[in-house]
Design a protein around this motif. Structure first.
Motif, PDB file in Angstrom:
ATOM      1  N   SER A  89      25.202 -20.471  44.977  1.00 53.19           N
ATOM      2  CA  SER A  89      23.719 -21.308  44.735  1.00 53.19           C
ATOM      3  C   SER A  89      23.407 -22.423  44.507  1.00 53.19           C
TER       4      SER A  89
ATOM      5  N   GLN B  86      20.328 -18.243  45.633  1.00 62.06           N
ATOM      6  CA  GLN B  86      21.565 -17.920  45.492  1.00 62.06           C
ATOM      7  C   GLN B  86      22.183 -16.345  46.003  1.00 62.06           C
ATOM      8  N   VAL B  87      22.611 -16.566  46.591  1.00 63.68           N
ATOM      9  CA  VAL B  87      23.233 -16.399  47.595  1.00 63.68           C
ATOM     10  C   VAL B  87      24.518 -14.900  46.250  1.00 63.68           C
ATOM     11  N   GLN B  88      24.667 -13.538  46.417  1.00 58.79           N
ATOM     12  CA  GLN B  88      25.479 -13.237  45.215  1.00 58.79           C
ATOM     13  C   GLN B  88      25.440 -11.974  46.210  1.00 58.79           C
ATOM     14  N   GLY B  89      27.286 -11.422  46.451  1.00 51.37           N
ATOM     15  CA  GLY B  89      27.722 -11.024  46.943  1.00 51.37           C
ATOM     16  C   GLY B  89      27.716 -10.765  48.378  1.00 51.37           C
TER      17      GLY B  89
ATOM     18  N   SER C  28      35.199 -15.405  53.615  1.00 53.80           N
ATOM     19  CA  SER C  28      34.949 -16.088  51.897  1.00 53.80           C
ATOM     20  C   SER C  28      35.040 -17.819  51.699  1.00 53.80           C
TER      21      SER C  28
ATOM     22  N   ASP D 265      29.508 -15.424  47.059  1.00 49.64           N
ATOM     23  CA  ASP D 265      28.599 -16.416  46.527  1.00 49.64           C
ATOM     24  C   ASP D 265      27.829 -17.906  46.444  1.00 49.64           C
TER      25      ASP D 265
ATOM     26  N   GLY E   4      24.847  -7.078  49.280  1.00 46.31           N
ATOM     27  CA  GLY E   4      24.627  -8.378  48.984  1.00 46.31           C
ATOM     28  C   GLY E   4      23.047  -8.881  49.146  1.00 46.31           C
ATOM     29  N   LYS E   5      22.637 -10.067  47.903  1.00 44.33           N
ATOM     30  CA  LYS E   5      21.713  -9.905  47.438  1.00 44.33           C
ATOM     31  C   LYS E   5      21.764 -11.732  48.071  1.00 44.33           C
TER      32      LYS E   5
ATOM     33  N   ASP F 270      14.614 -11.793  45.980  1.00 44.23           N
ATOM     34  CA  ASP F 270      15.621 -10.998  46.923  1.00 44.23           C
ATOM     35  C   ASP F 270      15.149 -10.508  48.570  1.00 44.23           C
TER      36      ASP F 270
END
Lengths: 314, 381, 358
Positions: B47, B15-18, B243, B45, B80-81, B88
């Motif tokens: 997943s 999961q990639v977040q921001g 993006s 973002d 980001g994560k 993480d």
């Protein structure tokens, strides 16, 4: 065509088909070093360079057997007059110098000293320079900055000044001469290895090793460093030529080895200066030796560069 | 081989977040000053479910490769994560990160460049095992290497050979074998076939699919070739200037692309079928990709978009929203475009509005379509 | 739609008009110091009529680029042997002097390369590079040339051409550079344009722009275009006639409609079956061609493709058949170098031209 023949023939195309996509048959693989050597062996320029270098090395090694006389013996001193020096004659193929010593024997013995100084100072310079280069290339960051500024300082001191200072510090002897030349070589090797390592560090295979979880030290020392060496090897070969010329230049200027029992091309050139007007050949012979041996190393270095160039890799 | 028990956690593997990757632009004579940032990846973002393939497409400079490298921390993310199986990755210390790499591997675009030219295949393949202390004793490693070569369809004789002795396709097989040596869960393939000859690409694509089936791998495939991505992916994400602009199950995306950029991209891909080529509608985009150092305001695509509407597209950043089940798109006007309530302008008009020109336009385009007001959508066939 | 009909109405067969370029039995052999020579191009013949676009298709190493360089006379003199005949408007180019060739290049024939950045001089502005061509070949004065250069840039769709004339290649994007190169190639309205993978280095949306530009040029000016590419999609959209090359020889020639609907050579068919297509669903199996171009055998020994070919039989080999595989007529407008051609198209798609089967 009979069925039997057809079937055996059918095998033929199947055999071909089975080979598609396979790796070429036969023994072990050809490493880069080996394929570079193969290319080198086929390159006439490399062969000429190698022949020259090997010939001079042999002459240096076999000097006592090759030289017709003792290089220090002032055999014809009695015949030397003001304004006239005996030329070539029986037993003295290249004549004698102003002290009546056999020129050919001096040239042969001189090759020992010139090559020795060239090799030792290049090895010293390369080792020291590479150590600095590895330091800068492996760590980068502030280590790189400090090392490279130090190298810049070395580079900014004129070679001659450096050699004189070192002679003053260490006394005038052949070791001082070697160190002086080595120090002038250091920046070249340091910069070259650092630059090469920095570019190799950005290469895909270094990134791939990182992605595989290989330790950083192993990536730098096991992959980046060995792949950065080829320009250094080439430079070392070319530097040998420069070192020999530089040694001659320093001897010429009187900064060389004061021990007159060891003939040296630069010193011969220097002393020939005094009699240049009536015995020009005394200067020409050592100069020719310097030029030819430097040319040999340069030819070898240039073809080595080509052989190691990845563009020619096949 | 060691098979570490994977945590029973269900849900996505990655999961990639921001996620953001900004490269500073430095200038200065003595002291480098940061004068700006190239926003290579600017808040992504996504997943990826276990055992599936996520395809990431976009043109050069869109940040797709940087995103892939940032996930593996080959490039450090700015913010980001990156949650890999719940951990993480983006905040791991170097040594734990190095251990984590065993589970997330990469296949590179240039198979020759990514292999150390001085290593033979045996040493190339054994290296990851040594790095992670895997593989056991010598005979065990030898057995494992044979298994690997077999898995990627190379003969045992390959072990003694060096990368430069192989063909492009064979080298890529070695690259893949290397990546699966340590039995990873996730494989990120950055343009795995674009450096290969056409006739060889299919071999490598088939191999990737076969390995996924056999080893239960999860893939993130990054490519500029939409046909390749469609062929191999379950879910496809389209990137533009850092993006994601659209994400959907592969077939849904290709059947009904919703974002104007996706539509333009797909209409631009040549298809080896003359009948289709002659009858296709082409959406020619005007101009080039804007600089990621200075991206356009609002919707980043508005400078080239044939459907741009003043002034919302210029001012308001569209968010990624779910328009159909699992079909995400970031366009203010996606519904209106889909239902034909908005019609595109020609590339010339877009160019005229934006003050750039694109020259000759599609054969499908009426010669004098330059009628109508600037803001009014003009019929475009 | 009307555009593409006009396009297909363009002269399809060179027979009616005199061809701009005739290449006959062209062979190129590279000899390197200390190594056995390589036959890069081996008896290639084709011709292009005004306003016609032909495609030379094949993978890297098949000789397509070498063919184009040989036509342009751009191969190095040393270590290269060129044989055969290359005629531009009836004038023989092979063996023509350097000066004569230089005059023709740029004026009557021009070339666009794959990498626009390395084909432009990085230290000189675009304007100087374009006006140079105009001064050299059209004898224009400085002022005239600048006017014309701006006009050319405008024609190939470079925005704000006057400002661009003062810029350096690195200041332009990849697509713009390729446009600038095309502008230079078109400076003297050449009769023949050779484009060697002109869009390979570009993104698809930019590729679409450039292909559109080329299409427009051929239609508008009657320039003969030789398109060299590995991309079957580009061929399908742009070329009238297609020559498929393998290991230095043409193995199949056909009009594009016929070729894609009914590929006859197993290599052509194999290529079509092995590329993923945008219009097929996820998981549609790909049928790769086994091995790689390295597995080719010398043509003298038999069909170079035989080791990779599923239809290969023993008589594909010279020692069995007693002769090499010839390039023969294969129905209307088609030529084929294969003894066991495909009969069923390997990919889904209805044949557009029925019959023509021998």
């Amino acid at each position: 065509m009979t069925a039997a023949l057809g079937s055996t023939r059918r095998d033929k195309i199947d055999e071909l088909a089975a080979r598609a996509g396979q790796v070429p048959a036969g023994g072990g693989g050809v490493s880069l070093a080996r394929s570079a050597f193969r290319r080198l062996r086929r390159d006439p320029v490399a062969i000429i360079g190698a022949v020259i270098v090997v010939a001079f090395l042999l002459v240096a090694a076999l000097a006592p057997w090759l030289a017709p006389r003792d290089p220090l013996e002032q055999a014809l001193l009695s015949e030397v007059r003001q304004g006239s020096i005996p030329g070539s004659r029986e037993g003295f193929p290249l004549g004698v110098d102003q002290l009546g010593r056999d020129v050919l024997s001096r040239l042969i013995y001189g090759s020992r000293q010139s090559l020795l100084i060239g090799v030792v100072s290049t090895v010293l310079g390369a080792v020291a320079g590479m150590a600095l280069g590895v330091l800068a290339g492996a760590f980068g960051g502030w280590v790189d900055t400090v090392v490279m500024r130090f190298v810049d300082i070395l580079l900014s001191i004129p070679g001659l000044l450096m050699a004189i200072s070192i002679s003053v510090l260490l006394g005038q002897n052949q070791y001082a001469l070697m160190i002086a030349i080595a120090v002038t070589q250091v920046p070249v090797f340091a910069r070259l290895l650092r630059g090469s390592m920095l570019s190799q560090r950005d290469s895909d295979y270094a990134l791939a090793a990182k992605a595989l979880g290989v330790k950083r030290s192993r990536i730098v020392l096991g992959h980046v460093l060995p792949n950065s060496l080829s320009p250094v090897i080439v430079q070392a070969t070319l530097s040998l030529a420069t070192a020999i010329i530089e040694a001659a230049a320093l001897s010429f200027l009187g900064l060389g080895d004061p021990d007159i029992s060891r003939p040296e091309w630069g010193a011969m050139l220097s002393s020939a200066q005094a009699v240049l007007s009536f015995a020009p050949m005394l200067a020409v012979y050592p100069a020719l030796c310097i030029i030819v041996v430097a040319l040999g190393f340069t030819l070898l270095g240039e073809s080595l560069r080509e052989a190691l160039d990845p563009k020619f890799r096949r | 081989m060691t098979t570490e028990p994977t945590s029973p956690a269900s849900g996505p593997l990655l999961q990639v977040q921001g996620l953001q990757v900004h490269f500073p632009i430095r200038r200065g004579l003595f002291v480098d000053r940061t004068v700006g940032h190239v926003r290579a990846v600017d808040g992504v973002d996504l997943s990826i479910d276990r055992g599936t393939t996520y395809g990431l497409v976009g043109e050069s400079g869109c940040g797709k490769s940087t995103l892939g490298r940032a996930i593996l921390r080959l490039t450090e993310p700015t913010a980001g994560k990156v949650l890999f199986d719940g951990t993480d990755v983006a905040s791991l210390k170097p040594e734990p990160m190095r251990h984590m790499r065993r589970r997330m591997q990469m296949v590179f675009q240039d198979p020759l460049g990514s292999l150390d030219p001085r290593q033979d295949v045996e040493s190339l393949l054994a290296e990851p095992l040594h790095a992670h202390g895997l593989g056991g004793d010598k005979p065990a490693i030898a057995r494992r290497l044979r298994e690997l070569l077999d898995a990627v369809g190379l003969p045992e004789a390959a072990l003694r050979r060096y990368p430069h002795e192989f063909s492009g396709g064979q080298r890529q097989r070695i690259g893949i074998a290397r990546a699966i040596t340590v039995e990873p869960d996730l494989l990120i393939a950055d343009e795995p076939v674009s450096a290969l000859d056409v006739s060889v690409q299919a071999q490598v694509l088939n191999l990737l699919e076969e390995l996924q089936e056999r080893l239960g791998l999860t893939y993130l495939v990054i490519a500029h070739d939409l046909a390749v991505v469609r062929h191999i992916s379950d879910v496809v994400g389209v990137m533009y200037l850092g993006s994601l602009v659209e994400q959907a199950p592969a077939d849904a995306l290709y059947e009904a692309p919703l974002h104007p950029y996706t539509r333009a991209l797909m209409s631009a891909v040549p298809v080896p079928d003359p009948v289709l080529e002659d009858s296709r509608e082409r959406i020619l985009l005007s101009g080039d990709l804007p600089s990621p150092a200075n991206p356009p305001s609002g919707c980043r695509f508005h400078t080239r978009c044939p459907w741009r509407q003043e002034t919302r597209c210029d001012d308001e950043v569209p968010v990624l929203r779910e328009l159909a089940p699992l079909h995400l798109v970031s366009c203010h006007w996606a519904e209106d475009i889909r239902d034909g309530r908005l019609l595109p302008k020609s590339a010339d008009e877009v160019a005229a509005i934006q003050g750039v020109s694109v020259g000759p336009t599609g054969a499908d385009q009426p010669v004098d379509s330059m009628i109508g007001g600037v803001d009014e959508p003009v019929e475009f066939r | 739609m009307n555009g593409s009909t006009a396009f297909s109405a363009a002269p399809r067969h060179a027979a009616s008009t005199t061809p701009v370029l005739e290449v006959e039995d062209l062979s190129v052999r590279f000899t390197r110091r200390g190594e056995a020579g390589t036959q890069a191009v081996d008896g290639v013949s084709f011709s292009v009529a005004p306003g016609e676009t032909i495609g030379l298709v094949g993978e890297s190493g098949c000789g397509k680029s070498v063919t184009s360089l040989a036509v342009m006379g751009l191969l190095p003199k040393r270590g290269v042997q060129v044989a055969g005949s290359v005629r531009l408007d009836g004038q023989e180019l092979l063996g023509a002097g350097d000066r004569a060739l230089r005059k023709l290049r740029g004026a009557d024939m021009a070339m666009v390369f794959q990498d626009p950045l390395s084909s432009l001089n990085p230290t000189v502005t675009i304007g100087v590079q374009v006006t140079e061509v105009l001064k050299e070949h059209r004898g224009m004065s400085g002022k005239e040339a600048t006017e014309e250069a701006a006009d050319l840039l405008d024609r190939v769709g470079i925005p704000d051409p006057r400002r661009r004339l003062g810029e350096y290649p690195h200041q332009l994007s990849g697509g713009m550079r390729q446009r600038a190169l095309i502008a230079m190639a078109l400076a003297c309205s050449p009769r023949l344009l050779i484009a060697d993978e002109p869009t390979t280095a570009l993104d698809v949306t930019i590729q679409a722009q450039i292909l559109e530009l080329l299409r427009e040029l051929v239609q508008g000016s009657g320039t003969a275009l030789v398109m060299i590419t590995h991309d079957l999609g580009v061929v399908a959209g742009l070329c009238d006639r297609v020559h498929v090359m393998y290991a230095g020889r043409i193995i199949e020639t056909a009009d594009r409609g016929d070729l894609f609907a009914r590929p006859r050579h197993p290599y052509t068919g194999g290529l079509l079956a092995s590329v993923p297509r945008l219009d097929t669903t996820r998981g549609t199996p790909l049928t790769p061609i086994r091995g790689s171009a390295r597995d080719a055998i010398p043509w003298a020994q038999g069909c170079a493709f035989a080791p990779r070919c599923d239809s290969g039989r023993d008589d594909c080999l010279t020692e069995v058949a007693g002769s090499t595989v010839p390039l023969e007529s294969d129905g209307a407008g088609r030529e084929l170098r294969c003894r066991h051609p495909l009969t069923v198209p390997p990919v889904a798609g209805s044949p557009t031209t029925p019959g023509a089967d021998r």
